[in-house]
Every structure is written in structure tokens, then in C-alpha cells.
Design an enzyme around this catalytic site. Structure first.
Site, mmCIF file in Angstrom:
data_model
loop_
_atom_site.group_PDB
_atom_site.id
_atom_site.type_symbol
_atom_site.label_atom_id
_atom_site.label_comp_id
_atom_site.label_asym_id
_atom_site.label_seq_id
_atom_site.Cartn_x
_atom_site.Cartn_y
_atom_site.Cartn_z
ATOM 1 N N HIS A 192 -4.047 5.715 3.107
ATOM 2 C CA HIS A 192 -4.600 5.051 2.587
ATOM 3 C C HIS A 192 -3.877 3.658 3.182
ATOM 4 O O HIS A 192 -4.488 2.612 3.429
ATOM 5 C CB HIS A 192 -4.337 4.437 0.834
ATOM 6 C CG HIS A 192 -5.704 3.471 0.249
ATOM 7 N ND1 HIS A 192 -4.966 2.326 0.300
ATOM 8 C CD2 HIS A 192 -6.904 3.486 -0.077
ATOM 9 C CE1 HIS A 192 -5.814 1.649 -0.197
ATOM 10 N NE2 HIS A 192 -7.074 2.392 -0.751
ATOM 11 N N SER A 229 -10.893 -1.234 -1.561
ATOM 12 C CA SER A 229 -9.794 -1.510 -0.436
ATOM 13 C C SER A 229 -10.112 -1.387 1.039
ATOM 14 O O SER A 229 -8.935 -2.043 1.420
ATOM 15 C CB SER A 229 -9.068 0.078 -0.429
ATOM 16 O OG SER A 229 -7.923 0.894 -2.225
ATOM 17 N N ASP A 284 1.019 -1.293 -0.156
ATOM 18 C CA ASP A 284 0.044 0.411 -0.039
ATOM 19 C C ASP A 284 1.666 1.151 0.725
ATOM 20 O O ASP A 284 2.054 1.106 -0.323
ATOM 21 C CB ASP A 284 -0.706 -0.147 1.311
ATOM 22 C CG ASP A 284 -2.310 0.725 0.773
ATOM 23 O OD1 ASP A 284 -2.012 2.034 0.342
ATOM 24 O OD2 ASP A 284 -3.630 0.237 1.316
#
Lengths: 85, 663
Positions: free
Chosen positions: B111, B441, B34
Site C-alpha cells: 500500500h 487511499s 503509510d
């Protein structure tokens, strides 16, 4: 000569367990195509040597074609981008 | 995550569930590909964790604002980053186009922190987003360890090169991760499963063949069909759903009628204010009221709330309307749009409330019928529990699989809408280190956390066995027996192309009864059927591989689902199940045949005794009509007194080759 782009030279499952030997073989393979070990070192981006065998290098289209024809090469493919989801 | 784990049956207050019986995933290592991690977040505290597992061979690499000695711990046990492929292509130094980025595992985007903390974050009580969704944030496997592989860079919202991802796979396999959580996708059309441009498919093949489960998001291109990504059969592909939580926001009109919209508005209540709908004179009076192209008269809008309409599902219409209304001096916004539960606040705590077209139209009728229309926007409340039914998220990519329609994708669904988890302080939506985000996600690390619990409970299960356990025990109905819906226009009961087996049921998956197991040979069967050459398959596997001279059927791959995209008369498929329940058990087949088909099972009773662990059976599906149809859905369940092992069954009859997919 056309511009160089990152390509992935994929060789599949690694043939033995010595990462140094695997990396050396990647450099030799690239040197054979680009003309010298020094240039191969400059162009090499990654050597994939643990989970599988292959390397990423900055290549022109003609170098990528030459590599694709070498024995042991599964495929030579341009790098591409992915996105977060 | 202040609600999602309770929704999934993994409440930390319950003494008996897969969370407790697996010691919260202790000892399992989850690798996360990520944008890195914000290591100071409380979510990555390591109090109470034992030593780093001795099999771990990875490293923590220092870099910009990331000191391995300070920032790695018994929770974050590995941290590497990969940027050479990205820089070699796009030039040095990294140009983050105005956004901040660190040449290290530190997460500027947020994220990666969000996904890592969702998979394996520690318990942090009393977390909310501006007072909404209050509760304890935590990961699915709070005692699992995290290995961070930063492969995505904070450029244009997050970009990840396949050369970098392949290097991360190469090293993660060596490091000793058990699970890989990858909330990354490419775009349609897809690359083939053996094309390294899809670095995820190739890298994950090698990871899965070494026993590592690879969990990937299905992507956010729904609700259109054939948009699912990460479709290789060895990948566990995750769709996103809502959960049993909503954020109603009262809209009270001047006539005292109150409607409920949705928002994350926690600013000051503005009291009754004027309400306007920007109507223009001329042939198309509604043109001026389109949210994404609002043209507002300051004297009409200042101090008032504006109503607008949009057919755009994405958030950009709301954001641009809010900007226009704020610029014109408006004090609030009501957006009428197709229902979608994905919520983001408008900048500066500006009240912007979403309603569906029905409520929007009723508010419009009120405006048109009243001389001085007024409205009051109240702040958002949080509702959890039974009244709120989960739905497959609007954005979640849908099957069928565009590479191999006989391989059902997505596999499984997990919460991925308005997920509150830790983030980077540089995340534009953060509130005290936490943010609510939506996407496949966010669903992916929920499944990664569950897989970590299953790995802890059943260390010898293969990635295919874990997938089978998840798919065959997933919930396709709400516990109250109502079917789960899929958002879209219109909403409809969800089918396997929306949610695979259904919403993940970790407690069921911990004790599935039967497994549809697979190993590398089964994946080779797939590659042979897909037409890849003997030589390339042999190199992929590292040993000579000969595809069968008699062409095998893709339908016989031992998946926990059956998808027949082209039934003409009759097709028989074979499956093998492995008993992982009581040694002496008897399972009976229960069939729910798709419309227009007859389905028969041989044998329809499976009797397992001590010596018998595996049994084969065949499923024959026969068309009862002679027309091209879309897909119809049913199921095949094996039941004993304890277990229901349910496989989704999807069948399309195809008498003539269609020029377009009727899915």
C-alpha cells in the site's frame, strides 16, 4: 491494579524549542504520577517534542486520571487504531 | 497512473501545463504516512534529480532489509518507522498473523509503495497489469522527493496506532516536509477534531499551522451519507472517482448475442462452454444462485461457466463465488451485481466477469429459454478517452460531515479506481512489481502530487489557499458538459457531498484568480464555535486565546464552499477573497441558487486595483418555502475574462428540528 494501556498525554503547542528540556519535562510529569523516574522511563513510549508537546505512555486508568488533572495537560486519551483506505 | 495524469490534464507530452511549469515538483518534499516503501522499485529511481533540498532535516533509518546507505537516495530522502505504540498495546514481538512484515521502512503490504509512487514516482514506460492499462506509470510530481514514515503495519490488512502517527507528525514537522499524504482513516463514529484518538486531526493541526498541507482520504464507507472521515477544516479531504478508462470484457452467448461485462481477465480464452445458473427447486428457486452462498453440484457445473447474482457491493461475494465455482470444476463465472467499477482479478487467472443486474437478467432469461445454453468469455480490453465518463466511486465516503455539517467534506476528488502503480513484490495482486488498487487511499496521493506541483509554483501559498485553488477550479462537469455521476443505487448526478468541489483540475488550480485564504486564527474560530474550551484551545495554539464573547457563526469560516445545514428564514454569511491573478481585474458574481432559495451577493462586482488585494462580500440565502427538506445544491461563481472561481453551495431548510438527517 487494572492493566496498563497506551495513553496519549497531549500538552498542546510546545512551550520552548529545546527538545531535550521538553522530553525531560515529560519524564518528570510522568514520574510524579507513577512514583519514580525509573518507572517513568519504562512506561514512556514516545515524547512528542518537535511539532507539539506531549507524550505516549503505558498507563492505568487511575494514572491517566491523575495526569489529566495536572496543570498544562490538555487531554489524556487512550491510543486507538486506524486503517488503510 | 498510466492514464490518471493524462485524465487530470497533466500529460507529460503537453508542453504547457502545471506539470511542466512547476518543473515537475522539483524541490518539494512529500511525506507519506503509510506501510513503508519497496525502495528497489524503478518508481523510486533518482536519475536526473538534483541534490537533496538543504532545508531537509530528516533521516534515513536502517532496519530489517532496509539499509539507509543503499536504499535512500535523492528520491527517497527520508525513511523512519514507528511501531512502539502498536507493540506497547498489542505485545512484542510483532505478530503479523502469518503475513510477512519487516521492522523497518520496507513495505511488505504494498500500500505504501503504491501511494508513494502515485504521489512522486519517476517515469516508468511500458507498464501494464497483465497487458491491461498499458502506459507509463509515474507520480504526479515526478521530481518531488519522498520522506517515508511507516506508521501502519501488515496486521489484518494494515493497522496504524494513533500514538505512532502522532510521533510521525511530530518528526515530519521537524524534518521539513511540505506536504503530508495520509491514506488512512478511522471509523464512524468519529472522534472530535481535538481528540488525539484521531491522531490525524491533532497532528495535522500542528502541521498545517506550520504551513504543511495535509492531504487525507475521505475513507471507503460510501455510498452512505455522513460517512466521510478526516473532516477537520484544516485537512484537505479526498474522495475517489473513476477516470476515462474502462476494461470491457465480451460475453458471447450461444445465440450470438454479445454483452460487455467488466473484468481484469487476461487468461486463455475458453471458447464456448456450457452456461448454468444454479436454480433450486422449491419456494425460492433463486436462493441457490446467490454468489456469496453458492452451493454447487459438481456434475452440473464441471467444465461450465456459472452465473450468479449478489446484492453485495464489495468484492468478497465475487471472491467466494469464484472459489466455489473453481472447487466444483467450473471454468468461468459471471457475477450480476450493482454496478461498481472496482475490479480485481480472481485467483489463478480464473475468468470472473461482472455485469449489472439488467445484463445478468438477460443472460438468465437466455439460460431459462435454451435447452443447452452456452457462453464464451473473451479476454479484457482497455478503453481510454472520451466515451468513458468519470464517476464518483461507489465506495467513496460521502458527506455531509458528521462532526460539523457546515464544513463541506469531502473537499476534492481524484482518480482512485483501478489505479496501476508500483507495489511491493509481496503484494498478492502484483504483476512484475505493479498492481491495480482502488480506494480513497489511491485518490489521496494524486492530490498530494498535485499539491506538490502547486507548492512548487506558489511556495508562499498557505494550505488553505491551496485547498481553495483546488476546490474553486475543480470540474463538476465532464469537458463535454455532461454532469459527473456518482455511483450508488441508483446512480445520480454527483453533488458536493459526493465530490466536494469536483474532480481536481490542477491546471486551473495553478491559476485560480481568487483565493479563500485562512490562517490559524480562522481554525481557532472553528474550534471556538465548536465549543472547545478557551484553555484547551490556548494550549493547542501555545498562546492565550479568547473566543469572542459574541458567538461567531461557523458559516463565516472563510471556506471556499458554503454549506447551510439549517436554514429557517434567511442567513447571511461573509467571505473574504484574495486576488492572486492580474492586479487590475474585475469579477462578477454568477449565482446558481439551490432549489427553494433566493441568493443575493453584496457587492456582486469585485473590482481589484493595485492596492486592493483582498475584498469582502456577503451572501444572503433566503428560504422560499416553510418545510423541512433535504439538501439542495447550487453554486456561487466569481468570473472575470479568464477565471471562474466556483464555490459549491449546499442548503437544507429546517423549520423543525428533525430526528433524522434528510440528506
Amino acid at each position: 491494579e487494572a492493566t496498563s494501556k497506551v495513553h496519549i498525554v497531549y500538552l498542546g503547542e510546545k512551550q520552548h524549542d529545546d527538545p531535550k528540556l521538553i522530553t525531560n519535562s515529560h519524564h518528570e510529569m510522568l514520574a510524579d504520577v507513577v512514583g519514580s523516574k525509573e518507572l517513568a522511563s519504562q512506561l514512556m513510549v514516545y515524547s512528542y517534542k518537535h511539532g507539539f508537546s506531549g507524550f505516549a505512555a503505558k498507563l492505568t486508568e487511575s494514572q491517566a486520571h491523575k495526569l489529566a488533572e495536572l496543570p498544562g495537560v490538555v487531554r489524556v486519551i487512550p491510543n486507538s487504531l486506524h486503517k488503510l483506505q | 497512473t498510466t492514464r490518471s495524469w493524462d485524465f487530470l490534464g497533466l500529460s507529460s507530452h503537453s508542453p504547457v501545463n502545471a506539470l511542466q511549469s512547476s518543473s515537475m515538483g522539483d524541490g518539494v518534499i512529500i511525506g507519506v504516512f503509510d506501510t513503508g516503501v519497496w525502495p528497489e522499485s524503478k518508481a523510486f529511481r533518482d536519475e536526473g534529480l538534483g541534490p537533496i533540498p538543504s532545508r531537509w532535516k530528516g533521516v534515513c533509518k536502517s532496519g530489517k532489509m532496509f539499509n539507509a546507505a543503499l536504499h535512500c537516495s535523492k528520491k527517497i530522502i527520508g525513511a523512519r518507522w514507528y511501531i512502539d505504540g502498536f507493540l506497547a498495546e498489542y505485545g512484542k514481538p510483532l505478530n503479523a498473523s502469518g503475513d510477512l512484515e519487516f521492522l523497518s521502512s520496507r513495505d511488505a503490504n504494498g500500500h505504501g509503495t503504491h501511494t508513494a509512487s502515485t504521489a512522486a514516482g519517476a517515469f516508468i514506460p511500458n507498464v501494464s497489469y497483465k497487458g491491461l492499462g498499458l502506459g507509463t506509470v509515474r507520480g504526479g510530481a515526478p521530481r518531488a522527493r519522498l520522506a517515508i514514515y511507516k506508521v501502519c503495519w501488515n496486521v489484518h490488512g494494515g493497522q496504524c496506532s494513533s500514538a505512532d502517527m502522532l510521533k510521525a507528525f511530530d518528526e515530519a514537522i521537524h524534518d521539513g516536509v511540505d506536504v503530508l499524504s495520509i491514506s488512512i482513516g478511522s471509523s464512524i463514529p468519529l472522534f472530535s477534531d481535538t481528540d488525539e484518538r484521531d491522531g490525524i486531526a491533532t497532528g495535522s493541526f500542528h502541521a498545517v499551522s506550520k504551513g504543511i498541507t495535509v492531504v487525507c482520504g475521505a475513507a471507503n464507507d460510501g455510498p452512505s451519507a455522513q460517512t466521510v472521515q478526516n473532516t477537520a477544516p484544516w485537512i484537505l479531504t479526498v474522495a475517489a472517482s473513476t477516470m476515462d478508462r474502462s476494461f470491457p470484457t465480451p460475453i458471447t452467448l450461444g445465440n450470438n448475442k454479445t454483452f460487455l461485462g467488466q473484468a481484469t481477465f487476461r487468461g486463455k480464452e475458453i471458447g464456448f462452454r456450457g452456461l448454468v445458473y444454479p436454480e433450486a427447486p422449491g419456494l425460492d428457486p433463486n436462493a441457490a444462485g446467490v454468489c456469496q452462498s453458492l452451493s454447487l453440484n459438481v456434475t452440473l457445473v464441471a467444465g461450465k461457466v456459472v452465473l450468479c447474482f449478489t446484492s453485495m457491493a464489495r468484492r468478497s461475494a465475487v471472491a467466494s463465488a469464484a472459489e466455489a465455482v473453481q472447487a466444483a470444476g467450473g471454468v468461468g463465472l459471471i457475477v450480476a451485481k450493482n454496478p461498481s467499477d472496482v475490479l480485481y482479478p480472481c485467483s489463478g487467472d480464473f475468468p470472473c466477469v461482472e455485469v449489472d443486474f439488467e445484463i445478468g437478467t438477460r443472460i438468465l432469461f437466455y439460460i431459462r429459454s435454451t435447452r443447452s445454453p452456452e457462453v464464451k468469455l473473451s479476454d479484457t480490453k482497455t478503453i481510454v478517452g472520451n466515451p468513458v465518463l468519470p464517476k464518483v466511486a461507489y465506495f467513496s465516503s460521502r458527506g455531509p460531515n458528521s462532526i460539523a455539517p457546515a464544513i463541506l467534506k469531502p473537499d476534492i476528488t481524484a482518480p482512485g479506481v483501478n489505479i496501476l502503480a508500483a507495489t511491493s513484490p509481496l503484494d498478492g495482486f502484483e504483476d512484475n512489481g505493479y498492481a491495480m488498487h482502488s480506494g480513497t487511499s489511491m485518490a489521496t496521493p494524486h492530490v498530494s502530487g498535485i499539491v506538490a506541483l502547486l507548492k512548487s509554483l506558489h511556495p508562499d501559498w498557505s494550505p488553505a489557499a491551496i485547498k481553495s485553488a483546488l476546490v474553486t477550479t475543480a470540474l463538476s462537469n465532464h469537458p463535454s458538459s455532461y454532469p459527473i455521476f456518482a455511483e450508488g443505487s441508483p446512480q445520480k448526478p454527483a453533488n458536493p457531498f459526493d465530490f466536494g468541489g469536483g474532480i481536481a483540475n490542477p491546471n486551473g488550480a495553478a491559476d485560480p484568480g481568487l483565493l479563500y485564504d485562512m490562517d490559524t486564527a480562522d481554525y481557532l474560530h472553528y474550534l471556538c464555535v465548536m465549543g472547545y474550551s478557551h484553555s484547551s484551545i490556548s494550549r493547542l495554539t501555545g498562546h492565550p486565546t479568547q473566543c469572542h464573547s459574541v458567538k461567531q457563526s461557523i458559516l463565516d469560516i472563510n471556506l471556499p464552499s458554503i454549506t447551510i445545514p439549517n436554514l429557517r428564514k434567511s442567513i447571511t454569511v461573509t467571505r473574504t477573497v484574495t486576488n492572486v491573478g492580474a492586479a487590475n481585474s474585475t469579477y462578477r458574481a454568477v449565482i446558481e441558487a439551490p432549489f427553494g432559495t433566493n441568493v443575493s451577493i453584496k457587492p456582486d462586482v469585485l473590482v481589484f486595483r493595485n492596492q486592493t488585494k483582498k475584498m469582502n462580500f456577503t451572501v444572503t440565502v433566503t428560504a422560499t418555502h416553510q418545510v423541512n427538506t433535504g439538501y439542495y445544491f447550487g453554486s456561487l461563481s466569481w468570473r472575470d475574462e479568464v477565471h471562474v472561481v466556483k464555490s459549491p453551495l449546499s442548503v437544507r431548510t429546517e423549520m423543525l428540528q428533525p430526528y433524522i438527517s434528510d440528506n
